[in-house]
Design an enzyme around this catalytic site. Structure first.
Site, mmCIF file in Angstrom:
data_model
loop_
_atom_site.group_PDB
_atom_site.id
_atom_site.type_symbol
_atom_site.label_atom_id
_atom_site.label_comp_id
_atom_site.label_asym_id
_atom_site.label_seq_id
_atom_site.Cartn_x
_atom_site.Cartn_y
_atom_site.Cartn_z
ATOM 1 N N VAL A 95 0.419 -1.070 0.396
ATOM 2 C CA VAL A 95 0.242 -0.264 0.235
ATOM 3 C C VAL A 95 0.779 0.966 0.170
ATOM 4 O O VAL A 95 1.918 1.474 0.856
ATOM 5 C CB VAL A 95 -0.942 -0.128 1.298
ATOM 6 C CG1 VAL A 95 -1.527 0.992 1.584
ATOM 7 C CG2 VAL A 95 -1.607 -1.369 1.522
ATOM 8 N N CYS A 96 0.569 2.605 -0.644
ATOM 9 C CA CYS A 96 1.266 3.588 -0.556
ATOM 10 C C CYS A 96 3.172 3.112 -0.662
ATOM 11 O O CYS A 96 3.033 2.710 -2.144
ATOM 12 C CB CYS A 96 1.032 4.046 -0.061
ATOM 13 S SG CYS A 96 1.555 5.807 0.233
ATOM 14 N N THR A 97 3.693 3.824 -0.035
ATOM 15 C CA THR A 97 4.882 3.664 -0.257
ATOM 16 C C THR A 97 5.764 1.853 0.280
ATOM 17 O O THR A 97 6.574 1.855 0.648
ATOM 18 C CB THR A 97 5.638 4.594 0.363
ATOM 19 O OG1 THR A 97 4.771 5.179 1.938
ATOM 20 C CG2 THR A 97 5.496 6.386 -0.325
ATOM 21 N N THR A 142 3.132 3.137 -6.914
ATOM 22 C CA THR A 142 2.663 4.036 -5.360
ATOM 23 C C THR A 142 2.291 5.188 -5.408
ATOM 24 O O THR A 142 1.682 5.583 -6.537
ATOM 25 C CB THR A 142 4.279 3.891 -5.141
ATOM 26 O OG1 THR A 142 4.932 3.965 -3.827
ATOM 27 C CG2 THR A 142 5.403 5.356 -5.854
ATOM 28 N N ALA A 195 -1.661 2.637 -5.126
ATOM 29 C CA ALA A 195 -1.627 3.763 -4.329
ATOM 30 C C ALA A 195 -1.330 4.346 -3.263
ATOM 31 O O ALA A 195 -1.332 3.110 -1.875
ATOM 32 C CB ALA A 195 -2.177 4.767 -5.448
#
Length: 312
Positions: free
Chosen positions: A99-101, A119, A152
Protein backbone atom coordinates in the site's frame (compact mmCIF):
# COMPACT_ATOMS: atom_id res chain seq x y z
CA UNK A 1 -15.22 -19.71 8.00
CA UNK A 2 -11.89 -17.97 7.42
CA UNK A 3 -10.34 -19.04 4.11
CA UNK A 4 -7.02 -17.22 3.83
CA UNK A 5 -4.37 -16.04 6.25
CA UNK A 6 -3.30 -12.42 5.99
CA UNK A 7 -0.23 -10.89 7.59
CA UNK A 8 0.09 -7.10 7.84
CA UNK A 9 3.62 -5.87 8.51
CA UNK A 10 4.02 -3.13 11.12
CA UNK A 11 7.03 -0.88 11.74
CA UNK A 12 7.75 2.49 13.29
CA UNK A 13 6.62 5.30 11.02
CA UNK A 14 3.97 3.21 9.27
CA UNK A 15 0.98 5.07 7.80
CA UNK A 16 -1.95 4.16 10.04
CA UNK A 17 -4.57 4.16 7.28
CA UNK A 18 -2.40 1.88 5.15
CA UNK A 19 -2.87 -0.65 7.95
CA UNK A 20 -6.42 -0.03 9.15
CA UNK A 21 -7.99 0.56 5.71
CA UNK A 22 -7.27 -2.91 4.27
CA UNK A 23 -7.76 -4.51 7.71
CA UNK A 24 -11.29 -3.11 8.05
CA UNK A 25 -12.27 -4.32 4.58
CA UNK A 26 -10.90 -7.84 5.07
CA UNK A 27 -12.28 -8.12 8.61
CA UNK A 28 -15.72 -7.06 7.41
CA UNK A 29 -15.83 -10.10 5.14
CA UNK A 30 -15.22 -12.51 8.06
CA UNK A 31 -13.35 -14.72 5.57
CA UNK A 32 -9.73 -14.00 6.52
CA UNK A 33 -7.44 -14.85 9.42
CA UNK A 34 -5.70 -11.53 9.94
CA UNK A 35 -2.55 -11.03 11.97
CA UNK A 36 -0.24 -8.07 12.45
CA UNK A 37 3.46 -8.42 13.20
CA UNK A 38 6.34 -6.07 13.95
CA UNK A 39 10.08 -6.47 14.51
CA UNK A 40 10.47 -7.98 17.95
CA UNK A 41 6.71 -7.98 18.41
CA UNK A 42 7.07 -4.50 19.88
CA UNK A 43 4.42 -1.75 19.76
CA UNK A 44 4.97 0.69 16.91
CA UNK A 45 4.28 4.39 16.53
CA UNK A 46 2.64 5.41 13.26
CA UNK A 47 3.65 8.47 11.27
CA UNK A 48 0.75 10.38 12.82
CA UNK A 49 1.68 9.34 16.37
CA UNK A 50 -0.90 6.59 16.85
CA UNK A 51 0.35 3.57 18.77
CA UNK A 52 -0.32 0.09 17.36
CA UNK A 53 0.10 -3.17 19.27
CA UNK A 54 1.02 -6.10 16.97
CA UNK A 55 -0.21 -9.66 17.38
CA UNK A 56 3.22 -11.24 17.09
CA UNK A 57 6.92 -10.95 16.40
CA UNK A 58 7.65 -10.65 12.70
CA UNK A 59 10.49 -13.16 13.15
CA UNK A 60 8.04 -15.80 14.41
CA UNK A 61 5.36 -15.22 11.77
CA UNK A 62 4.83 -17.98 9.25
CA UNK A 63 4.35 -17.30 5.52
CA UNK A 64 0.75 -16.13 5.01
CA UNK A 65 -1.49 -16.58 2.03
CA UNK A 66 -1.51 -12.79 1.57
CA UNK A 67 1.27 -10.51 2.77
CA UNK A 68 0.40 -6.81 3.11
CA UNK A 69 3.23 -4.29 3.35
CA UNK A 70 1.99 -0.77 4.18
CA UNK A 71 3.85 2.46 3.57
CA UNK A 72 4.55 5.60 5.53
CA UNK A 73 7.53 7.74 6.63
CA UNK A 74 9.20 4.61 8.00
CA UNK A 75 9.92 3.43 4.44
CA UNK A 76 12.26 6.33 3.67
CA UNK A 77 15.30 4.59 5.16
CA UNK A 78 14.35 0.91 5.14
CA UNK A 79 15.63 -1.23 8.01
CA UNK A 80 17.70 -4.00 6.36
CA UNK A 81 16.41 -6.59 8.83
CA UNK A 82 12.81 -5.61 8.09
CA UNK A 83 13.44 -5.82 4.35
CA UNK A 84 15.12 -9.21 4.71
CA UNK A 85 12.19 -10.59 6.71
CA UNK A 86 9.69 -9.29 4.14
CA UNK A 87 11.71 -11.06 1.46
CA UNK A 88 11.61 -14.33 3.40
CA UNK A 89 7.89 -14.15 4.10
CA UNK A 90 7.17 -13.31 0.47
CA UNK A 91 8.79 -16.57 -0.68
CA UNK A 92 6.02 -18.59 0.91
CA UNK A 93 3.12 -16.22 0.28
CA UNK A 94 0.54 -16.77 -2.44
CA UNK A 95 0.07 -13.01 -2.82
CA UNK A 96 2.37 -10.14 -1.94
CA UNK A 97 0.82 -6.68 -1.76
CA UNK A 98 1.86 -3.17 -0.85
CA UNK A 99 0.00 0.00 0.00
CA UNK A 100 1.34 3.43 -0.94
CA UNK A 101 5.11 3.70 -0.31
CA UNK A 102 5.19 0.12 0.91
CA UNK A 103 6.24 -0.46 -2.71
CA UNK A 104 9.68 0.87 -1.73
CA UNK A 105 10.05 -1.97 0.79
CA UNK A 106 9.04 -4.53 -1.83
CA UNK A 107 11.47 -3.00 -4.32
CA UNK A 108 14.27 -2.97 -1.75
CA UNK A 109 13.57 -6.65 -1.13
CA UNK A 110 13.92 -7.34 -4.86
CA UNK A 111 10.28 -8.33 -5.20
CA UNK A 112 9.47 -5.76 -7.90
CA UNK A 113 12.46 -6.38 -10.16
CA UNK A 114 11.26 -6.73 -13.73
CA UNK A 115 7.68 -6.05 -12.67
CA UNK A 116 5.16 -3.27 -13.28
CA UNK A 117 4.16 -1.41 -10.10
CA UNK A 118 2.67 1.76 -8.69
CA UNK A 119 2.83 3.82 -5.51
CA UNK A 120 1.61 7.21 -4.27
CA UNK A 121 1.56 9.55 -7.27
CA UNK A 122 4.01 11.96 -5.63
CA UNK A 123 6.57 9.17 -5.14
CA UNK A 124 6.37 7.43 -8.51
CA UNK A 125 9.31 9.33 -9.96
CA UNK A 126 11.44 8.55 -6.91
CA UNK A 127 10.55 4.85 -7.08
CA UNK A 128 11.47 4.69 -10.77
CA UNK A 129 14.73 6.55 -10.19
CA UNK A 130 15.82 4.48 -7.19
CA UNK A 131 14.82 1.13 -8.73
CA UNK A 132 15.31 1.34 -12.50
CA UNK A 133 14.47 -2.35 -12.91
CA UNK A 134 10.87 -1.56 -11.88
CA UNK A 135 8.37 -0.31 -14.47
CA UNK A 136 6.45 2.35 -12.54
CA UNK A 137 2.96 3.28 -13.72
CA UNK A 138 1.78 6.46 -11.93
CA UNK A 139 -1.89 6.35 -12.94
CA UNK A 140 -3.64 3.17 -11.70
CA UNK A 141 -5.14 2.77 -8.26
CA UNK A 142 -3.51 -0.65 -8.08
CA UNK A 143 -1.35 -2.78 -10.37
CA UNK A 144 -1.13 -6.55 -10.47
CA UNK A 145 1.90 -8.27 -11.95
CA UNK A 146 1.74 -11.98 -11.28
CA UNK A 147 1.35 -12.62 -7.57
CA UNK A 148 2.55 -9.13 -6.64
CA UNK A 149 0.02 -6.31 -6.29
CA UNK A 150 1.01 -2.73 -5.53
CA UNK A 151 -1.44 0.06 -4.79
CA UNK A 152 -1.37 3.84 -4.90
CA UNK A 153 -1.56 6.35 -2.07
CA UNK A 154 -3.11 5.68 1.34
CA UNK A 155 -6.86 5.11 0.67
CA UNK A 156 -5.97 3.02 -2.38
CA UNK A 157 -5.24 0.25 0.12
CA UNK A 158 -9.00 0.05 0.66
CA UNK A 159 -9.55 -0.29 -3.09
CA UNK A 160 -6.92 -3.03 -3.13
CA UNK A 161 -8.55 -4.92 -0.27
CA UNK A 162 -11.95 -4.74 -1.97
CA UNK A 163 -10.38 -6.16 -5.12
CA UNK A 164 -8.92 -9.04 -3.08
CA UNK A 165 -12.31 -9.81 -1.53
CA UNK A 166 -13.93 -9.77 -4.96
CA UNK A 167 -11.24 -12.04 -6.36
CA UNK A 168 -11.49 -14.50 -3.46
CA UNK A 169 -15.19 -14.44 -2.62
CA UNK A 170 -17.11 -12.77 -5.43
CA UNK A 171 -18.54 -9.43 -6.39
CA UNK A 172 -21.60 -9.61 -4.15
CA UNK A 173 -19.64 -9.78 -0.92
CA UNK A 174 -17.18 -7.12 -2.05
CA UNK A 175 -20.01 -4.83 -3.12
CA UNK A 176 -21.75 -5.28 0.22
CA UNK A 177 -18.59 -4.27 2.09
CA UNK A 178 -18.08 -1.29 -0.23
CA UNK A 179 -21.63 -0.11 0.43
CA UNK A 180 -21.16 -0.50 4.17
CA UNK A 181 -17.98 1.60 4.02
CA UNK A 182 -19.61 4.09 1.62
CA UNK A 183 -16.99 3.31 -1.01
CA UNK A 184 -16.97 2.55 -4.72
CA UNK A 185 -16.24 -1.09 -5.47
CA UNK A 186 -14.16 0.16 -8.38
CA UNK A 187 -13.18 3.79 -8.23
CA UNK A 188 -13.58 5.49 -11.65
CA UNK A 189 -10.48 6.92 -13.27
CA UNK A 190 -7.14 6.53 -11.57
CA UNK A 191 -4.94 8.39 -9.15
CA UNK A 192 -4.38 10.91 -11.96
CA UNK A 193 -7.65 12.42 -10.81
CA UNK A 194 -5.96 13.37 -7.56
CA UNK A 195 -2.59 14.39 -8.97
CA UNK A 196 -3.50 16.98 -11.58
CA UNK A 197 -1.12 19.56 -12.96
CA UNK A 198 -2.06 21.77 -10.01
CA UNK A 199 0.67 19.89 -8.14
CA UNK A 200 3.14 22.04 -10.11
CA UNK A 201 5.29 24.18 -7.87
CA UNK A 202 4.74 27.90 -7.38
CA UNK A 203 6.92 30.12 -9.53
CA UNK A 204 9.65 32.15 -7.83
CA UNK A 205 9.24 35.38 -9.79
CA UNK A 206 6.19 37.41 -8.96
CA UNK A 207 5.09 38.08 -12.58
CA UNK A 208 4.92 34.33 -13.16
CA UNK A 209 3.12 33.75 -9.85
CA UNK A 210 0.60 36.41 -10.88
CA UNK A 211 0.08 34.58 -14.15
CA UNK A 212 -0.51 31.31 -12.27
CA UNK A 213 -3.12 33.04 -10.12
CA UNK A 214 -4.75 34.60 -13.21
CA UNK A 215 -5.02 31.19 -14.87
CA UNK A 216 -6.71 29.71 -11.79
CA UNK A 217 -9.16 32.61 -11.47
CA UNK A 218 -9.96 32.86 -15.21
CA UNK A 219 -9.97 29.36 -16.74
CA UNK A 220 -12.43 30.50 -19.41
CA UNK A 221 -10.25 33.41 -20.61
CA UNK A 222 -7.68 33.45 -23.40
CA UNK A 223 -4.89 31.37 -21.87
CA UNK A 224 -2.74 31.01 -24.93
CA UNK A 225 1.02 31.34 -24.48
CA UNK A 226 0.92 34.68 -26.28
CA UNK A 227 -1.76 36.09 -23.98
CA UNK A 228 -0.06 34.81 -20.83
CA UNK A 229 3.33 36.09 -21.99
CA UNK A 230 1.87 39.59 -22.38
CA UNK A 231 0.65 39.46 -18.79
CA UNK A 232 4.15 38.56 -17.63
CA UNK A 233 5.70 41.25 -19.88
CA UNK A 234 7.82 38.61 -21.62
CA UNK A 235 8.10 37.32 -25.14
CA UNK A 236 6.29 34.00 -25.74
CA UNK A 237 9.62 32.19 -25.98
CA UNK A 238 11.00 33.76 -22.79
CA UNK A 239 7.74 33.10 -20.97
CA UNK A 240 7.58 29.44 -21.98
CA UNK A 241 11.16 28.82 -20.93
CA UNK A 242 10.84 30.67 -17.60
CA UNK A 243 7.47 29.13 -16.73
CA UNK A 244 8.73 25.59 -17.30
CA UNK A 245 11.94 26.25 -15.35
CA UNK A 246 10.11 27.64 -12.30
CA UNK A 247 6.99 25.45 -12.18
CA UNK A 248 8.26 22.16 -13.54
CA UNK A 249 5.64 22.00 -16.29
CA UNK A 250 4.74 23.77 -19.53
CA UNK A 251 2.16 26.58 -19.71
CA UNK A 252 -0.11 24.38 -21.81
CA UNK A 253 -0.06 21.48 -19.37
CA UNK A 254 -0.61 23.82 -16.46
CA UNK A 255 -3.63 25.36 -18.17
CA UNK A 256 -5.00 21.90 -18.96
CA UNK A 257 -4.70 20.93 -15.29
CA UNK A 258 -6.38 24.12 -14.07
CA UNK A 259 -9.28 23.71 -16.48
CA UNK A 260 -9.78 20.08 -15.53
CA UNK A 261 -9.71 21.02 -11.84
CA UNK A 262 -12.24 23.82 -12.44
CA UNK A 263 -14.56 21.48 -14.31
CA UNK A 264 -14.31 18.83 -11.62
CA UNK A 265 -15.23 21.33 -8.89
CA UNK A 266 -18.23 22.56 -10.86
CA UNK A 267 -19.41 19.02 -11.54
CA UNK A 268 -18.97 18.01 -7.89
CA UNK A 269 -20.48 21.08 -6.23
CA UNK A 270 -22.73 22.90 -8.70
CA UNK A 271 -25.98 22.51 -10.60
CA UNK A 272 -24.83 23.89 -13.94
CA UNK A 273 -25.48 21.90 -17.07
CA UNK A 274 -22.63 20.14 -18.86
CA UNK A 275 -22.52 22.78 -21.60
CA UNK A 276 -22.23 25.62 -19.10
CA UNK A 277 -19.57 23.77 -17.09
CA UNK A 278 -17.56 23.24 -20.26
CA UNK A 279 -17.81 26.89 -21.25
CA UNK A 280 -17.01 28.33 -17.81
CA UNK A 281 -14.09 25.92 -17.34
CA UNK A 282 -12.50 27.06 -20.58
CA UNK A 283 -13.27 24.08 -22.81
CA UNK A 284 -15.71 25.90 -25.06
CA UNK A 285 -17.70 22.80 -25.96
CA UNK A 286 -18.92 19.71 -24.07
CA UNK A 287 -17.07 17.51 -26.57
CA UNK A 288 -13.74 19.19 -25.79
CA UNK A 289 -14.36 18.67 -22.08
CA UNK A 290 -15.40 15.06 -22.66
CA UNK A 291 -12.14 14.35 -24.49
CA UNK A 292 -10.11 15.93 -21.67
CA UNK A 293 -11.88 13.83 -19.03
CA UNK A 294 -11.51 10.63 -21.06
CA UNK A 295 -7.82 11.30 -21.65
CA UNK A 296 -6.91 12.12 -18.05
CA UNK A 297 -9.51 10.47 -15.83
CA UNK A 298 -10.82 7.68 -18.07
CA UNK A 299 -14.38 8.70 -17.26
CA UNK A 300 -16.95 11.02 -18.89
CA UNK A 301 -18.02 14.31 -17.24
CA UNK A 302 -21.54 12.96 -16.79
CA UNK A 303 -20.31 9.78 -15.12
CA UNK A 304 -17.87 11.79 -13.01
CA UNK A 305 -20.70 13.99 -11.71
CA UNK A 306 -22.89 11.00 -10.93
CA UNK A 307 -20.15 9.33 -8.90
CA UNK A 308 -18.55 12.30 -7.16
CA UNK A 309 -21.27 14.90 -6.71
CA UNK A 310 -21.24 16.15 -3.13
CA UNK A 311 -25.02 16.25 -2.88
CA UNK A 312 -27.98 14.52 -4.60
Amino acid sequence: MADHSVLIVLFDGVQSLDVTGPLEVLAASARYRIRTASPGGLPVRTGSGLGLLPDEDLADAGPPHTLIVPGGPGTRQPDPELVARISELAKGAERVTSVCTGAFLLAEAGLLAGRRATTHWSMCEALAHRYPDVTVDPDPIHVRDGRVITSAGVTAGIDLALALVEEDHGRELALGIARHLVMFLRRPGGQAQFSTQLSAQLAVRRPLRDVQRWITEHPDDDLSVEALARRASLSPRQFTRAFAAETGTTPGRYVDGVRLEAARRRLEDGDEGIEQVARRSGYGTPEAMRRAFARTLAVSPIDYRRRFRSRP
